[in-house]
Design an enzyme around this catalytic site. Structure first.
Site: not given
Ligand code: G3I
Length: 318
Positions: A130, A171, A207, A236, A238
């Site tokens: 990105e 990507n 996405h 990715e 969905d």
């Molecule tokens: O690890 C913490 C945990 O310690 C905490 O208790 C919890 C409370 O909210 O959050 C946890 O972190 C979360 C993390 O996922 C792991 O589960 C974050 O809040 C959450 O924001 C994070 O979201 C991820 C997101 O990227 C962040 O930008 C999504 O799971 C993941 O699917 C998403 O994936 C991205 C790709 O990497 C890049 N392209 C877009 C795609 C969708 O946004």
């Protein structure tokens, strides 16, 4: 009938899913479907900077190793995600000055890509993720602010040094069809390759949303990248909808999944398709878009949706 991966293998493509460490450790149904249906895995969060190097030079491999071990046991390939991104990167990185930031980036890549360089399960990396904003300009991230666009070539060279045999990808999202952002990506990839920067793969996240329509000229777009000499892949996928689901929305979603699979099948240099998870029980979508969801190919109870059938039939050539 045969699982998705059997049909994909017969077509010479991968069919993958992103995996999350917590259900992988705790849910048999999640593990079984992940193992049976897919031949390629992308860690959804476990290889990101905040997970692997939360503090400078203190590396945590627990989540990354768990997913690599699962993939190895199930004869699956891992696509590493992601070495350099503006999100999920600790504050200690973001607060560094230019020289220290460049050194930290090179060290992070050397350590993370280096850890799996001799592991045949890990075959490719998202080196940078990105780097563009939504208009196709360079994203004004802390990387860009401190280092300018030189961090991109630098990251690829560091990744090549750390894992010379890995396929190295750039990507992004909203680059699936032909538009200003995908054209900016095209120009960047062409320019990097002209400078002998070792980028040899472009990832189209995919996405999508049934509300915004299917992107235009997807096959032509990925083909123009392939014609630059790079491998292409959908990384990715969905396809979210306004919840709740209806039969009509499920049908529309299924046609989008079908059309993405068919676009990949139509382009020789398209290596495969990764879906961003597989069950609606675990998806980033509802947290980010509160009225949307149901973006994946299994429902919350692990039942196959029409979109599963669409992916299956497209891979099977039906
Ligand atoms: O690890 C913490 C945990 O310690 C905490 O208790 C919890 C409370 O909210 O959050 C946890 O972190 C979360 C993390 O996922 C792991 O589960 C974050 O809040 C959450 O924001 C994070 O979201 C991820 C997101 O990227 C962040 O930008 C999504 O799971 C993941 O699917 C998403 O994936 C991205 C790709 O990497 C890049 N392209 C877009 C795609 C969708 O946004």
């Amino acid at each position: 009938d045969q699982p998705l991966r059997a049909h994909a293998e017969a077509r010479g493509k991968f069919i993958g899913t992103a995996l999350s460490t917590s259900p992988l450790a705790n849910e048999t149904a999640y593990r079984n479907i992940a193992a049976t249906e897919f031949n390629q895995i992308t860690p959804e969060n476990a290889m990101k900077w905040d997970a692997t190097e939360p503090n400078q030079n203190q590396f945590n491999w627990s989540g990354a190793d768990a997913i690599v071990n699962f993939a190895t046991q199930n004869n699956q390939q891992i696509h590493g995600h992601t070495l350099v991104w503006h999100s999920q990167t600790p504050a200690w990185v973001q607060n560094l000055g230019a020289d220290a930031m460049r050194t930290a980036m090179r060290n992070h890549i050397a350590q993370v890509a280096g850890r799996y360089a001799s592991n045949p399960t890990l075959v490719s990396w998202d080196v940078v993720n990105e780097v563009f904003d939504d208009n196709g300009n360079m994203r004004n991230s802390f990387w860009y602010q401190r280092l300018g666009d030189t961090y991109i070539a630098d990251a690829f060279r560091a990744a090549k040094a750390a894992d010379p045999d890995a396929r190295l990808c750039i990507n992004d999202y909203n680059v699936e069809g032909i538009n200003a952002k995908s054209t900016a990506m095209y120009n960047l990839v062409r320019s990097l390759r002209a400078q002998n920067v070792p980028v040899d793969c472009v990832g189209f996240q995919g996405h999508l949303s049934t509300q915004y329509g299917f992107p235009s000229q997807v096959q032509q777009n990925v083909q123009r990248f392939a014609d630059l000499g790079v491998q292409v892949r959908f990384t990715e996928i969905d396809i979210r909808m306004l919840t709740p689901r209806t039969a009509a929305k499920d049908t529309q979603q299924a046609t989008y999944y079908r059309d993405i699979v068919n676009a990949c099948l139509a382009v020789t240099q398209c290596a495969g398709i990764t879906i961003w998870g597989f069950t609606d029980k675990y998806s980033w979508v509802p947290e980010t878009f509160p009225s949307e969801g149901a973006a994946l190919i299994y429902d919350e109870n692990y039942a196959q949706k029409p979109s599963y059938t669409a992916v299956h039939n497209a891979l099977a050539g039906g």
